[in-house]
Scaffold this active site. Structure first.
Site, mmCIF file in Angstrom:
data_model
loop_
_atom_site.group_PDB
_atom_site.id
_atom_site.type_symbol
_atom_site.label_atom_id
_atom_site.label_comp_id
_atom_site.label_asym_id
_atom_site.label_seq_id
_atom_site.Cartn_x
_atom_site.Cartn_y
_atom_site.Cartn_z
ATOM 1 N N SER A 128 0.830 -1.196 0.000
ATOM 2 C CA SER A 128 0.000 0.000 0.000
ATOM 3 C C SER A 128 0.877 1.264 0.000
ATOM 4 O O SER A 128 1.688 1.441 -0.896
ATOM 5 C CB SER A 128 -0.955 -0.043 1.196
ATOM 6 O OG SER A 128 -1.897 0.999 1.148
ATOM 7 N N ASP A 193 -10.260 -4.115 -4.764
ATOM 8 C CA ASP A 193 -9.647 -3.198 -3.801
ATOM 9 C C ASP A 193 -10.482 -1.925 -3.698
ATOM 10 O O ASP A 193 -10.671 -1.212 -4.681
ATOM 11 C CB ASP A 193 -8.219 -2.859 -4.251
ATOM 12 C CG ASP A 193 -7.396 -2.181 -3.170
ATOM 13 O OD1 ASP A 193 -7.949 -1.325 -2.456
ATOM 14 O OD2 ASP A 193 -6.198 -2.496 -3.046
ATOM 15 N N HIS A 222 -8.564 -4.566 -0.145
ATOM 16 C CA HIS A 222 -7.290 -3.918 0.182
ATOM 17 C C HIS A 222 -6.597 -4.571 1.371
ATOM 18 O O HIS A 222 -5.367 -4.612 1.417
ATOM 19 C CB HIS A 222 -7.525 -2.439 0.477
ATOM 20 C CG HIS A 222 -6.266 -1.630 0.562
ATOM 21 N ND1 HIS A 222 -5.465 -1.380 -0.538
ATOM 22 C CD2 HIS A 222 -5.638 -1.041 1.624
ATOM 23 C CE1 HIS A 222 -4.422 -0.656 -0.169
ATOM 24 N NE2 HIS A 222 -4.498 -0.448 1.139
#
Length: 263
Positions: A128, A193, A222
């Site tokens: 991320s 996501d 995610h």
């Protein structure tokens, strides 16, 4: 550089045994911004060929990630080295884009100096927001390999998905750096996501020059990518098979350059 022992109080969510505690080293080092940041070395596999330099996601710190590192390192038979960004956990300062890059530089320098690793034994892993410093470092240093887990193209592209170019006010412009990466890259992204759209992973993969087969996890969001069985299997193949093969091929190409034909 100061080294510390890890102590857990009774309220800690994960209570490690002495075996797990003995494999964890915690240290503080100073970045070029003159901030002291926390680092953690998880020595899961002393004879491992590779060590993962793990840049974690947002809203977590080393304490929360430590159990995951132990489990991941044990299953991959790799050591894991991670760090908290400025302003995270017990690290000094506050989070900024500039500090992110200095933080990852300090972590990389620590692996090279304190632990004596060469760059060809380091695998950069970014998750991320952690893909931002990972890509920046990989664009400047050749390493064994790179894993980009739910990467973002840039900050503004997360909120403005139809943006086609990078503006001067845009933060985290990773999409403009990936073309400089000279190491093999594996991209991981969930198709559902809800934080960083799947399109980011596709674009990053498309713009990166040296890639292996990506892992597109159908239905993954995610924060649940690691729960899919394919996640661990794909990482093991990347580390155990593809990276050694890439390094052998590079060594063979290097040897060929020194061959002088007989006249």
């Amino acid at each position: 550089m100061d080294t510390y022992n890890l102590h857990l109080n009774d309220r800690a969510e994960f209570q490690y045994g002495q075996k797990e505690l003995d494999c964890i080293e915690v240290l503080m080092t100073e970045t070029k911004a003159q901030l002291h940041i926390a680092m953690m070395y998880v020595n899961c596999a002393p004879q491992s060929r590779y060590t993962l330099l793990f840049s974690h996601g947002n809203a977590v710190d080393l304490g929360q990630m430590s159990s995951f590192f132990i489990g991941l390192g044990t299953r991959l038979k790799c050591n894991i080295f991670s760090y908290d960004y400025s302003g995270y956990g017990v690290s000094e300062g506050h989070p900024t884009e500039r500090h992110l890059y200095k933080d990852v530089d300090a972590a990389f320098h620590t692996l090279l100096t304190k632990y004596g690793l060469s760059a060809d034994r380091i695998v950069l892993y970014g998750q991320s927001i952690g893909t931002v410093p990972t890509i920046d470092l990989a664009a400047r240093h050749k390493v064994a390999g790179v894993v980009l887990h739910s990467p973002l193209m840039s900050g503004m592209r997360v909120t403005c998905p139809n943006m086609k170019r990078t503006y001067c006010c845009d933060s985290f412009p990773s999409i403009d750096k990936v073309h400089k990466i000279e190491s093999p890259v594996m991209v991981i992204h969930g198709t559902d996501d809800e934080v960083i759209d799947f399109q980011h992973g596709l674009e990053i993969y498309d713009k990166t020059p040296i890639t292996v087969e990506p892992l597109w996890l159908e239905g993954a969001g995610h924060n649940d990518v690691e729960l899919y069985g394919q996640y661990l299997d794909r990482l093991k193949k990347f580390i155990d098979v593809e990276l050694p093969r890439c390094q052998r091929e590079q060594e063979e190409q290097s040897d060929e350059q020194f061959l002088v034909p007989l006249s």
